[in-house]
Structure formats: C-alpha cells, structure tokens
Enzyme design. Structure first.
Site, mmCIF file in Angstrom:
data_model
loop_
_atom_site.group_PDB
_atom_site.id
_atom_site.type_symbol
_atom_site.label_atom_id
_atom_site.label_comp_id
_atom_site.label_asym_id
_atom_site.label_seq_id
_atom_site.Cartn_x
_atom_site.Cartn_y
_atom_site.Cartn_z
ATOM 1 N N GLY A 109 54.530 -39.379 -22.119
ATOM 2 C CA GLY A 109 53.243 -40.049 -22.273
ATOM 3 C C GLY A 109 53.307 -41.511 -21.873
ATOM 4 C CG ASN A 119 49.825 -41.334 -18.627
ATOM 5 O OD1 ASN A 119 50.442 -40.855 -19.568
ATOM 6 N ND2 ASN A 119 48.572 -41.010 -18.369
ATOM 7 C CB SER A 120 47.693 -44.120 -21.342
ATOM 8 O OG SER A 120 47.956 -42.989 -22.162
ATOM 9 N N GLY A 121 48.666 -46.341 -23.214
ATOM 10 C CA GLY A 121 48.878 -46.720 -24.602
ATOM 11 C C GLY A 121 50.264 -47.227 -24.915
ATOM 12 N N GLY A 163 53.155 -45.677 -24.915
ATOM 13 C CA GLY A 163 54.163 -45.275 -23.953
ATOM 14 C C GLY A 163 54.164 -46.136 -22.707
ATOM 15 C CB SER A 199 51.574 -41.431 -37.211
ATOM 16 O OG SER A 199 50.458 -41.953 -37.920
ATOM 17 C CE1 TYR A 246 48.259 -37.863 -34.006
ATOM 18 C CE2 TYR A 246 48.078 -38.861 -36.178
ATOM 19 C CZ TYR A 246 48.452 -38.935 -34.851
ATOM 20 O OH TYR A 246 49.043 -40.094 -34.384
#
Length: 317
Positions: A22, A24-26, A28, A171, A196
């Site tokens: 991951g 590619n965004s946020g 990561g 989290s 989640y």
C-alpha cells in the site's frame, strides 16, 4: 499533538531493501518516500499499477523540490544535484490468495535480499463483501494475506543480514476487536467497525504468536498504531471519521511506522507495539496464549495450500 512525532535521520545503504504494501498513498506513501530519501531501495506493492507509477513520480518531485530548497541556502560551489530515488513498484492484490502468492513468487524469483517488510496496506469495508476465496474482505486483505506474505518472506529476511524487521501498521481500533471463532468469517453477523477492528486485533495476536514460535529470533516483528490519520481509507471509515478533528496528516501518521522500521535504537526489539513513536503496551487481550493458538490454527488451516512447503523448518507449528 504531533510535536513528539519524529524519527532519526539515518543513512540507509542502497542495497538495503524495503517492501511497503500500500505504498502508493497515505501512510505507506510517506513511509516509502522517506525511507527512499534516506537511501533505501523501496518496493511499493500495490493493486493499481497506474496509481503506483504516479506515486513514484510524485515522490521524486517532492524530494527534488525539498532538496533544491535546501541547496539554495548553500554557496553555489557547494551545491549538488538531487539523486534519483530508488523506488519501484510491484503488483499485489491482497483480496486474492492466488494474486498474493503471485507477488510472493515474483519477488522470490528476483533473488533480492529483504531487510524490512512493512505490512501497511489496509481497507475498511462499509458492507460485508466476500473475496473470490470466500473470506470477508477486511479479514483477508488486512490480515490473512499479509500473514501469508510474512510466512513466505521470513526465510529471506533471516538470510538478508543483520537487523531485519517486519512492521505491521495496525491500529488502536484493535481494542474494540474480539476473536469469536463462531463468527470469524462473519457467518452470523457483520459490522463495519467490528470487522475492521478485528482485522487489526488479529495482526497483533499473530505478532505475539510469531514472536513465540519463529525458530530464528533474528528477525523482529512489531506492530504500530499510527494515530488517527486522514487518508483515503479513514475518510471512508465512519468510526475513524468521528476523530478527524484530532487527525494527523499522512506524514505524521507515517512517523511511527518509519521509526519502527529504521531506528537503530530498536534493533532486536521484537513482539512490541508502538504508538506515538515509542514502545507502548497493548491490552492483555491479544497476549492470551490460548487465544493466539486458536487464531493461528484457523489461519494456517485457511492458508494451508498456499503456505511454503518447508514452513516447519522455521516456524514451530
């Protein structure tokens, strides 16, 4: 809120390889960019290759902009040109065991060392959706497929030299999770928040189990809570949106993950949970050995046909 969020600036050898799922965004994206900026070879493993390519280009542009701003303050004779960040992409779809295994085999075929595996990619489904393998999507993408990658890459990490690490982006939502073996695949009921939270709980439970059962203790495994971070994922999550007034940006959210991955201070620290860039404590719930054994027995049963044939050589099952 973010004043204590920092990681050391270290010089990472260019042959030191990091995988960021991951990336590619946020969180990561920021972790991948900063590790590459410090010199590391970074592979971002993503489902969408077009978005991954765009992310790599953006990382380079942001790095060059920052580099040139710093160079402008130096005498002309001392200025240098920015380097090209060593970031590349590989395709990974965590919602499919076959595609996850394809990524694993493609990486193995390259015969590269692996010094740090950052299991960062995550989703938060609003409604119950099942994967092609028959598992609830949060359960498979956030937990089971990452566990499969860890189990395949453990021998590579163990052979890659000193100070190799596995870092899981978990989290604090794990505190709301529960292991219910009668409803682990949501056969009876589903809730977006519980699904989640459970997937993040399972990451931590598996960390404790692996810490006990991996035979070679040279590879460390840790879990991190990045804080409430404003990312595309959290903006879609009703639970986390409630805390957006206290949210961190992607860079701030990545600091704890980066620190767990690169800080020399934490060499050898395994089976620990990080929050706010320091080691913290989890509740007693994921530390329960009977609970760990039940979850991992289920996980190994699900993943059985995808596991390495020689897994018993390095994991005490």
């Amino acid at each position: 809120m973010g004043s204590n969020l920092s990681f050391p600036e270290v010089e990472i050898p260019p042959d030191r390889t990091y995988i960021v799922t991951g990336g590619n965004s946020g969180i990561g994206y920021n972790a991948a960019r900063e590790i590459a900026r410090m010199g590391g070879h970074v592979i971002i493993a993503c489902r969408n290759m077009s978005k991954a390519e765009t992310a790599i280009q953006q990382m380079q542009e942001e790095y060059e902009k920052e580099f040139k701003a710093k160079q402008a303050k130096l005498p002309v004779t001392d200025r240098t040109e920015p380097k090209k960040l060593n970031v590349e992409k590989m395709e990974l779809d965590l919602a499919s065991f076959e595609k996850t295994l394809k990524f694993i085999e493609e990486f193995k075929a390259r015969n590269l060392p692996l010094h740090c595996l950052i299991c960062n990619a995550g989703i938060a489904m609003k409604t119950k959706e099942m994967t092609e393998d028959g598992y609830e999507t949060n359960l498979q993408a956030n937990y089971l497929s990452h566990l499969l990658i860890i189990l395949h890459f453990l021998p590579i990490l163990q052979k890659s030299g000193d100070d190799c690490r596995i870092v899981q982006t978990s989290s604090m939502a794990y505190r709301m999770g529960k292991l219910d073996m009668n409803n682990i695949n949501y056969e009876q009921s589903f809730g977006s928040t519980s699904s989640y939270s459970n997937s993040k709980l399972y990451q931590i439970i598996s960390m404790y189990w692996l810490t006990r059962h991996v035979k070679d203790k040279s590879v460390t495994i840790t879990s991190v809570h990045p804080g409430f971070v404003k990312t595309p994922l959290t903006e879609r999550n009703a639970l986390i949106r409630k805390f957006m007034a206290f949210s961190r940006n992607g860079y701030e959210g990545a600091t704890t993950t980066i620190k767990a991955a690169i800080d020399p201070t934490y060499k050898g620290e395994t089976g620990v949970y990080f929050s706010d860039c320091k080691i913290s404590s989890t509740t007693s719930y994921p530390k329960n050995i009977e609970r760990q054994d039940k979850l991992m027995a289920y996980s190994f049963q699900v993943l059985d046909k995808y596991l390495p044939r020689d897994i018993k050589q390095y994991v005490d099952m």
